[in-house]
Design a protein around this motif. Structure first.
Motif, PDB file in Angstrom:
ATOM      1  N   ASN A 112      24.855  25.542  -9.976  1.00 52.63           N
ATOM      2  CA  ASN A 112      24.924  25.967 -11.371  1.00 52.63           C
ATOM      3  C   ASN A 112      25.030  24.767 -12.308  1.00 52.63           C
ATOM      4  O   ASN A 112      24.355  24.703 -13.349  1.00 52.63           O
ATOM      5  N   GLN A 113      25.864  23.805 -11.935  1.00 52.40           N
ATOM      6  CA  GLN A 113      26.031  22.613 -12.764  1.00 52.40           C
ATOM      7  C   GLN A 113      24.742  21.813 -12.878  1.00 52.40           C
ATOM      8  O   GLN A 113      24.359  21.368 -13.966  1.00 52.40           O
ATOM      9  N   PHE A 114      24.059  21.633 -11.772  1.00 53.42           N
ATOM     10  CA  PHE A 114      22.852  20.810 -11.808  1.00 53.42           C
ATOM     11  C   PHE A 114      21.655  21.568 -12.370  1.00 53.42           C
ATOM     12  O   PHE A 114      20.779  20.965 -13.006  1.00 53.42           O
ATOM     13  N   ASP A 115      21.607  22.874 -12.184  1.00 54.91           N
ATOM     14  CA  ASP A 115      20.525  23.660 -12.780  1.00 54.91           C
ATOM     15  C   ASP A 115      20.568  23.578 -14.301  1.00 54.91           C
ATOM     16  O   ASP A 115      19.548  23.348 -14.961  1.00 54.91           O
ATOM     17  N   ILE A 116      21.744  23.778 -14.870  1.00 55.45           N
ATOM     18  CA  ILE A 116      21.856  23.848 -16.329  1.00 55.45           C
ATOM     19  C   ILE A 116      22.099  22.473 -16.951  1.00 55.45           C
ATOM     20  O   ILE A 116      21.385  22.056 -17.872  1.00 55.45           O
ATOM     21  N   ASN A 117      23.085  21.745 -16.447  1.00 53.12           N
ATOM     22  CA  ASN A 117      23.482  20.493 -17.093  1.00 53.12           C
ATOM     23  C   ASN A 117      22.543  19.329 -16.805  1.00 53.12           C
ATOM     24  O   ASN A 117      22.489  18.381 -17.589  1.00 53.12           O
ATOM     25  N   VAL A 118      21.828  19.378 -15.689  1.00 52.75           N
ATOM     26  CA  VAL A 118      20.916  18.273 -15.355  1.00 52.75           C
ATOM     27  C   VAL A 118      19.459  18.698 -15.533  1.00 52.75           C
ATOM     28  O   VAL A 118      18.717  18.099 -16.312  1.00 52.75           O
ATOM     29  N   LYS A 119      19.037  19.740 -14.815  1.00 54.44           N
ATOM     30  CA  LYS A 119      17.646  20.180 -14.975  1.00 54.44           C
ATOM     31  C   LYS A 119      17.370  20.610 -16.422  1.00 54.44           C
ATOM     32  O   LYS A 119      16.273  20.377 -16.947  1.00 54.44           O
ATOM     33  N   GLY A 120      18.349  21.225 -17.063  1.00 53.99           N
ATOM     34  CA  GLY A 120      18.168  21.644 -18.447  1.00 53.99           C
ATOM     35  C   GLY A 120      17.857  20.480 -19.362  1.00 53.99           C
ATOM     36  O   GLY A 120      17.057  20.598 -20.298  1.00 53.99           O
ATOM     37  N   VAL A 121      18.494  19.334 -19.107  1.00 58.23           N
ATOM     38  CA  VAL A 121      18.212  18.123 -19.877  1.00 58.23           C
ATOM     39  C   VAL A 121      16.903  17.494 -19.421  1.00 58.23           C
ATOM     40  O   VAL A 121      16.053  17.105 -20.233  1.00 58.23           O
ATOM     41  N   MET A 125      13.656  16.911 -21.713  1.00 54.95           N
ATOM     42  CA  MET A 125      13.153  15.567 -21.977  1.00 54.95           C
ATOM     43  C   MET A 125      11.686  15.432 -21.583  1.00 54.95           C
ATOM     44  O   MET A 125      10.890  14.811 -22.306  1.00 54.95           O
ATOM     45  N   LYS A 126      11.334  15.994 -20.450  1.00 59.07           N
ATOM     46  CA  LYS A 126       9.956  15.881 -19.964  1.00 59.07           C
ATOM     47  C   LYS A 126       8.955  16.327 -21.026  1.00 59.07           C
ATOM     48  O   LYS A 126       7.983  15.600 -21.341  1.00 59.07           O
ATOM     49  N   HIS A 127       9.182  17.497 -21.590  1.00 67.79           N
ATOM     50  CA  HIS A 127       8.215  18.046 -22.547  1.00 67.79           C
ATOM     51  C   HIS A 127       8.425  17.486 -23.952  1.00 67.79           C
ATOM     52  O   HIS A 127       7.450  17.328 -24.709  1.00 67.79           O
ATOM     53  N   GLN A 128       9.652  17.174 -24.297  1.00 62.91           N
ATOM     54  CA  GLN A 128       9.905  16.537 -25.593  1.00 62.91           C
ATOM     55  C   GLN A 128       9.240  15.158 -25.653  1.00 62.91           C
ATOM     56  O   GLN A 128       8.602  14.804 -26.654  1.00 62.91           O
ATOM     57  N   ILE A 129       9.388  14.379 -24.587  1.00 63.93           N
ATOM     58  CA  ILE A 129       8.808  13.036 -24.549  1.00 63.93           C
ATOM     59  C   ILE A 129       7.285  13.100 -24.626  1.00 63.93           C
ATOM     60  O   ILE A 129       6.658  12.299 -25.328  1.00 63.93           O
ATOM     61  N   ARG A 130       6.682  14.036 -23.920  1.00 63.34           N
ATOM     62  CA  ARG A 130       5.219  14.165 -23.970  1.00 63.34           C
ATOM     63  C   ARG A 130       4.745  14.367 -25.403  1.00 63.34           C
ATOM     64  O   ARG A 130       3.768  13.747 -25.852  1.00 63.34           O
ATOM     65  N   ALA A 131       5.436  15.235 -26.147  1.00 65.97           N
ATOM     66  CA  ALA A 131       5.050  15.486 -27.538  1.00 65.97           C
ATOM     67  C   ALA A 131       5.284  14.253 -28.400  1.00 65.97           C
ATOM     68  O   ALA A 131       4.454  13.909 -29.254  1.00 65.97           O
ATOM     69  N   MET A 132       6.404  13.583 -28.178  1.00 59.11           N
ATOM     70  CA  MET A 132       6.735  12.413 -28.985  1.00 59.11           C
ATOM     71  C   MET A 132       5.788  11.244 -28.715  1.00 59.11           C
ATOM     72  O   MET A 132       5.449  10.479 -29.624  1.00 59.11           O
TER      73      MET A 132
END
Length: 254
Positions: A112-121, A125-132
């Protein structure tokens, strides 16, 4: 308006915007003319945030589970379709777990911690960076924790996940700084958010006990953390990159 705090023509994604830091930051940015794409899994809380905005017409909302890469991609697409750009992304959504020593932590808690707190980030980032990268600039702010730069007794899985957020932040700063895409992390001390409540430490007595750990002898106020976010995200703050910003009342000075 002070140009350092003028977010006109800026577009920001904020995850976890139904309460806490996400809600307060959304309100503060919207007051400063920022266009918003807000997400959360809490539909009623997200709608309440929207109602608190000065200019709700400058806001789009989405019900998104950040652990889903599809959700991350959808948020970015919504920003580009609605406002034509993505200048700011704040990966704020996160969860805590009930206090437990490392030898009592279950696989379910770690998942649960890694799904939300890590994968969520990471997915964000993956898709935000592509757009940026396409538009030639952008700024990502990840919400880590003091548990992400130090130990957190009885919060080992949370601490591990928040350390991972710092690692992702620093790596992105090195990889993309040359393209004018910056990434920083903020590391708050205890604050009266849902994470504190769901971690079983939300009572006034517990807050007072937690505050003893700070040289200022209190936990932070939500607006104190959000004010640092605003300064970090300022359009005039263009050379800060790869930093983990401790907002802790002096805890890290010890």
């Amino acid at each position: 308006m002070d140009p350092l705090l003028n977010f006109e023509n800026q577009t920001a994604i904020i995850t976890g915007a139904a309460s806490g830091f996400g809600r307060a930051l959304a309100i503060a940015l919207n007051q400063r003319a920022c266009q918003l794409v807000l997400s959360d899994i809490d539909e009623s809380g997200l709608e309440q945030t929207r109602k608190l905005l000065t200019s709700p017409e400058k806001c789009k909302t989405l019900i998104v589970n950040v652990a889903s890469e599809e959700g991350a991609e959808t948020m970015v697409k919504k920003a580009l379709d609605a406002f034509g750009s993505l200048t700011i992304a704040v990966n704020n959504a996160g969860v805590a777990h009930k206090q437990a020593a490392i030898h009592d932590l279950s696989g379910e808690i770690f998942d649960n911690q890694f799904d939300i707190n890590v994968k969520g980030v990471a997915f964000g980032m993956k898709h935000q960076i592509r757009a940026m990268l396409q538009q030639g600039s952008g700024h990502i702010l990840n919400v880590s924790s003091m548990a992400g730069i130090g130990g957190a007794p009885k919060g080992g899985a949370y601490s591990a996940a928040k350390h991972a957020v710092v690692g992702l932040t620093r790596t992105a700063a090195v990889e993309y700084g040359r393209y004018n895409v910056r990434c920083n992390a903020i590391c708050p001390f205890f604050s009266p958010t849902d994470i504190l409540e769901k971690g079983g430490m939300g009572s006034e007595e517990n807050k007072a006990k937690l505050g003893i750990g700070s040289p200022m002898k209190r936990i932070s106020k939500i607006e104190e953390i959000v004010n640092v976010m605003l300064l970090t995200l300022s359009p005039g703050n263009t050379y800060m990159n790869g930093q983990t910003i401790a907002v802790d009342g002096g805890v890290s000075a010890w």
